[in-house]
Design an enzyme around this catalytic site. Structure first.
Site, PDB file in Angstrom:
ATOM      1  N   THR A 455       0.846  -1.196   0.000  1.00  0.00           N
ATOM      2  CA  THR A 455       0.000   0.000   0.000  1.00  0.00           C
ATOM      3  C   THR A 455       0.878   1.242   0.000  1.00  0.00           C
ATOM      4  O   THR A 455       2.009   1.192   0.493  1.00  0.00           O
ATOM      5  CB  THR A 455      -0.862  -0.049   1.280  1.00  0.00           C
ATOM      6  OG1 THR A 455      -1.797  -1.094   1.095  1.00  0.00           O
ATOM      7  CG2 THR A 455      -1.587   1.246   1.569  1.00  0.00           C
ATOM      8  N   ARG A 483     -14.992  -6.041   0.325  1.00  0.00           N
ATOM      9  CA  ARG A 483     -14.321  -5.649   1.584  1.00  0.00           C
ATOM     10  C   ARG A 483     -13.686  -4.257   1.420  1.00  0.00           C
ATOM     11  O   ARG A 483     -13.073  -3.957   0.414  1.00  0.00           O
ATOM     12  CB  ARG A 483     -13.261  -6.680   1.932  1.00  0.00           C
ATOM     13  CG  ARG A 483     -12.419  -6.364   3.170  1.00  0.00           C
ATOM     14  CD  ARG A 483     -11.110  -5.662   2.827  1.00  0.00           C
ATOM     15  NE  ARG A 483     -10.222  -5.552   3.967  1.00  0.00           N
ATOM     16  CZ  ARG A 483      -9.106  -4.830   3.980  1.00  0.00           C
ATOM     17  NH1 ARG A 483      -8.752  -4.149   2.912  1.00  0.00           N
ATOM     18  NH2 ARG A 483      -8.346  -4.781   5.039  1.00  0.00           N
ATOM     19  N   ILE A 484     -13.857  -3.428   2.447  1.00  0.00           N
ATOM     20  CA  ILE A 484     -13.215  -2.114   2.441  1.00  0.00           C
ATOM     21  C   ILE A 484     -12.272  -2.042   3.633  1.00  0.00           C
ATOM     22  O   ILE A 484     -12.649  -2.413   4.750  1.00  0.00           O
ATOM     23  CB  ILE A 484     -14.281  -0.992   2.507  1.00  0.00           C
ATOM     24  CG1 ILE A 484     -15.106  -0.997   1.211  1.00  0.00           C
ATOM     25  CG2 ILE A 484     -13.633   0.371   2.717  1.00  0.00           C
ATOM     26  CD1 ILE A 484     -16.335  -0.123   1.250  1.00  0.00           C
ATOM     27  N   GLY A 485     -11.064  -1.591   3.390  1.00  0.00           N
ATOM     28  CA  GLY A 485     -10.065  -1.520   4.467  1.00  0.00           C
ATOM     29  C   GLY A 485     -10.020  -0.151   5.114  1.00  0.00           C
ATOM     30  O   GLY A 485     -10.974   0.636   5.019  1.00  0.00           O
ATOM     31  N   ASP A 486      -8.910   0.122   5.765  1.00  0.00           N
ATOM     32  CA  ASP A 486      -8.757   1.394   6.486  1.00  0.00           C
ATOM     33  C   ASP A 486      -8.353   2.546   5.579  1.00  0.00           C
ATOM     34  O   ASP A 486      -8.591   3.715   5.906  1.00  0.00           O
ATOM     35  CB  ASP A 486      -7.683   1.247   7.571  1.00  0.00           C
ATOM     36  CG  ASP A 486      -6.320   0.870   6.977  1.00  0.00           C
ATOM     37  OD1 ASP A 486      -6.290  -0.003   6.077  1.00  0.00           O
ATOM     38  OD2 ASP A 486      -5.310   1.457   7.390  1.00  0.00           O
ATOM     39  N   THR A 506      -0.468   1.900   7.147  1.00  0.00           N
ATOM     40  CA  THR A 506      -0.441   0.697   6.314  1.00  0.00           C
ATOM     41  C   THR A 506      -0.375  -0.531   7.213  1.00  0.00           C
ATOM     42  O   THR A 506       0.277  -0.506   8.254  1.00  0.00           O
ATOM     43  CB  THR A 506       0.752   0.712   5.335  1.00  0.00           C
ATOM     44  OG1 THR A 506       0.796  -0.550   4.664  1.00  0.00           O
ATOM     45  CG2 THR A 506       2.075   0.953   6.037  1.00  0.00           C
ATOM     46  N   GLY A 507      -1.068  -1.573   6.800  1.00  0.00           N
ATOM     47  CA  GLY A 507      -1.067  -2.788   7.610  1.00  0.00           C
ATOM     48  C   GLY A 507      -2.425  -3.457   7.537  1.00  0.00           C
ATOM     49  O   GLY A 507      -3.177  -3.259   6.571  1.00  0.00           O
ATOM     50  N   GLY A 509      -5.827  -3.624   7.746  1.00  0.00           N
ATOM     51  CA  GLY A 509      -6.780  -2.513   7.785  1.00  0.00           C
ATOM     52  C   GLY A 509      -7.828  -2.625   8.867  1.00  0.00           C
ATOM     53  O   GLY A 509      -8.206  -1.628   9.494  1.00  0.00           O
TER      54      GLY A 509
HETATM   55  N1  ASP Z   1      -4.232  -1.231   5.105  1.00  0.00           N
HETATM   56  C1  ASP Z   1      -4.491  -1.819   3.831  1.00  0.00           C
HETATM   57  C2  ASP Z   1      -5.811  -2.515   3.919  1.00  0.00           C
HETATM   58  O1  ASP Z   1      -6.074  -3.195   4.893  1.00  0.00           O
HETATM   59  C3  ASP Z   1      -3.465  -2.784   3.396  1.00  0.00           C
HETATM   60  C4  ASP Z   1      -2.047  -2.304   3.504  1.00  0.00           C
HETATM   61  O2  ASP Z   1      -1.770  -1.325   4.169  1.00  0.00           O
HETATM   62  O3  ASP Z   1      -1.184  -2.913   2.887  1.00  0.00           O
HETATM   63  O4  ASP Z   1      -6.565  -2.451   2.985  1.00  0.00           O
END
Ligand code: ASP
Length: 591
Positions: A455, A483-486, A506-507, A509
């Site tokens: 990301t 699915r929706i992330g952060d 990032t991580g 979500g």
């Molecule tokens: N945070 C992002 C998500 O969960 C993924 C990522 O940061 O690599 O969609």
């Protein structure tokens, strides 16, 4: 007449340093008090001698003085009784009947005219000790700072001890020894960096390091029970121990050290170099996702990631150093990363469980606290651009799926077939993850999966003092359709507030949504008065699980931080002070 002669006595506590460094030639000057310029009584902490207190009271106007005491460096959120009365009583016992307290942790409050009203009447201000970061968070850049400068201009006196001393310089040591963390203070004593408890806490090396980074300033280390009384550029040492001046090495001149004790009078102009050291004017930080390259990755692979980060960093840097806005710099930087197939954003996005790509992005403006985001878009080549249009052209913050696509059509943004985003590398990792998850469905992702991310995000402070942050992603490999992330959620993956900081995360979500990570970092700064570093470390280390991911961030003074618990984070940073870092593995930053 000014005479130059090397100092050769009163030097014992500093001998180890002087053996390796130079000794400043010590001009002695004629000294006459001139109250018209206002005075500073800068005390190195520890026990305060009567001599120091008496000098402050005299400069304040004795029984006629109108004193404002600022106790905000202390750990008390509000100042409870009997503590509050004890403070005023102490000054009354010294003959200053007219003593009031001024205290808040809230910058909005500090900006209210009524709050700073006592300062407009005051002849003197006393700033007590604790943590200088609490003083800086509450008052730097507010009306309180303006009123303190006005007080000095009309001939008043400002005194302070310990944190109340440190806060008086513009470039301020926050904490850290021997490597100082540098922030911004009230800039009451120009061209200097003040350090306190100087000999008692062995702070010689941190002041030397601070001056190495800010060679245009003079370092003033004040030991306990000792004060430097400054009027205009003239300064006099009073009290029981030493004041040590430190000047930067220049050409073949080594770092200069001058120790002074009681009775020594100098003109600071002789030591402070000519130009004023500027605060950080702009700063940019970029991430390319939590995780890192494998240990056995080839040099070419590492170089490709480095080049990708560099191209993006240079793009944003060139905009912001030419006076462009933080929003423009964030959007342009992220666009470069979206177009690079290495990163999990735009081209190169991961596959979802349906074997397709759904992209999320957001951007936030720290000046207006407005933001825009898109979630689950599948044909928009650069989702960050569409997110910005949501912010600028609609009354909404977040558009998703078909609605976002329709808006993209209305706005005539560039579209692309969904398979434009596909890359072989991402397909292979999707197949691997799919197979693994088919055998053992995962409810929560394990940190070990972190290396798959990629990301992208960017935070910028521009030369107008505005922060902005943005994030763009393809999400998590094999994520459920829909699915929706952060990343498109303001307060989870992205946040910016000029009063505190800008952050991009990032991580995993879901974890960042559950804990409102980016908003929480800002709130800790705002309401607890914590530094950006402390706030980010607290949220990442205490609230999330180890391995969940990381954040990049910049505070309102341009201080860049990154904190991650994932195995690595692709990251890069630059600022107007010459910082330029591109880091893949866990190497130390050059900061
Ligand atoms: N945070 C992002 C998500 O969960 C993924 C990522 O940061 O690599 O969609």
């Amino acid at each position: 007449m000014i005479m130059s002669k090397p100092i050769c006595k009163n030097i014992l506590p500093f001998i180890p340093l002087i053996l390796v460094l130079g000794v400043i030639a010590c001009p002695s000057i004629s000294y006459a008090a001139d109250k018209s310029q206002g005075s500073l009584v800068i005390v190195g902490g520890g026990e305060q001698t009567d001599e120091i207190t008496d000098r402050f009271v005299e400069l304040a106007g004795g029984a006629e003085a109108k004193l404002v005491v600022i106790p905000t460096a202390s750990s008390d959120e509000t100042l409870p009784e009997p503590k509050a009365s004890a403070i005023t009583e102490r000054w009354r016992a010294r003959g200053i009947e007219n003593t009031v307290l001024l205290h808040t942790r809230d910058r909005d409050e500090a900006n209210r005219n009524e709050f700073s009203a006592p300062l407009r009447e005051a002849t003197a201000v006393w700033i007590s000790g604790g943590a200088q970061t609490r003083l800086a968070s509450a008052y730097v850049g507010t009306k309180v700072q303006t009123e303190l400068h006005a007080l000095l201009k009309r001939g008043g006196v400002i005194g302070g001890t310990s944190a109340g001393a440190a806060i008086q310089s513009g470039v301020m040591i926050e904490n850290g020894n021997p490597v100082p963390n540098i922030g911004r203070g009230l800039d009451l004593l120009p061209n200097a960096i003040i350090d306190q408890h100087f000999l008692a806490r062995n702070r010689g090396n941190r002041l030397i390091e601070a001056i190495r980074r800010h060679p245009n300033l003079v370092g003033i280390g004040i030991d306990e029970a000792t004060a430097l009384v400054v009027q205009g550029s003239r300064a006099e040492v009073i009290g029981d121990s030493y004041v040590v001046l430190v000047t930067a090495a220049k050409g073949d001149q080594p770092t200069g050290i001058l120790t002074m004790r009681k009775g020594k009078k100098i003109d600071l102009k002789e030591f402070a170099p000519k130009q004023k050291s500027k605060p950080i004017e702009w700063a940019i930080v970029v991430h390319g996702g939590a995780g890192s390259v494998r240990d056995d990755a080839s040099d070419e692979t590492v170089q490709a990631w480095r080049n990708g980060l560099k191209k993006a960093l240079d793009q944003g840097k060139s905009i912001v150093e030419e006076g462009g806005t933080s929003l423009d710099a964030v959007a342009a930087t992220i666009r470069v990363l979206e177009d690079n197939p290495l990163f999990n954003a735009g081209k190169g996005a991961v596959f979802n469980s349906a074997g397709e790509h759904e992209l999320d992005a957001s951007i936030m403006d720290g000046k207006t606290m407005d933001g825009g985001a898109v979630a689950g878009v599948s044909t928009v080549r650069n989702p960050i651009g569409l997110a910005r249009l949501v912010m600028e052209k609609t009354r909404h913050v977040l558009l998703s799926g078909p609605g976002a696509e329709q808006f993209a059509t209305e706005q005539k943004v560039e579209r692309t077939p969904n398979d434009y985003f596909s890359t072989e590398r991402r397909r292979e990792s999707w197949e691997r993850v799919r197979e693994k998850e088919a055998k053992k469905p995962t409810v929560r992702l394990s940190p070990a999966q972190a290396w798959q991310y990629g990301t992208v995000g960017c935070v910028v402070l521009d030369t107008h003092g505005n922060l902005a942050a943005g994030t763009s992603t393809g999400g998590l490999t094999n994520k459920k359709f829909g699915r929706i992330g952060d990343s498109p959620i303001l307060g989870a993956g992205t946040y910016a507030d000029n009063q505190t900081c800008g952050v991009s995360a990032t991580g995993i979500g879901e974890q960042f949504i559950r804990h409102s990570v980016t908003a929480q970092i800002s709130q800790l700064m705002r309401h607890r008065g914590w530094t950006l570093k402390r706030s980010a470390e607290y949220v990442l280390n205490e609230q999330l699980n180890k391995g969940d991911g990381g954040v990049i961030a910049i505070d309102r003074f341009g201080k860049i931080e990154w904190v991650y618990t994932s195995p690595g984070m692709f990251r890069a940073a630059a600022d107007s002070e010459g910082r330029y870092d591109i880091l893949i593995r866990d190497e130390e930053s050059s900061d």
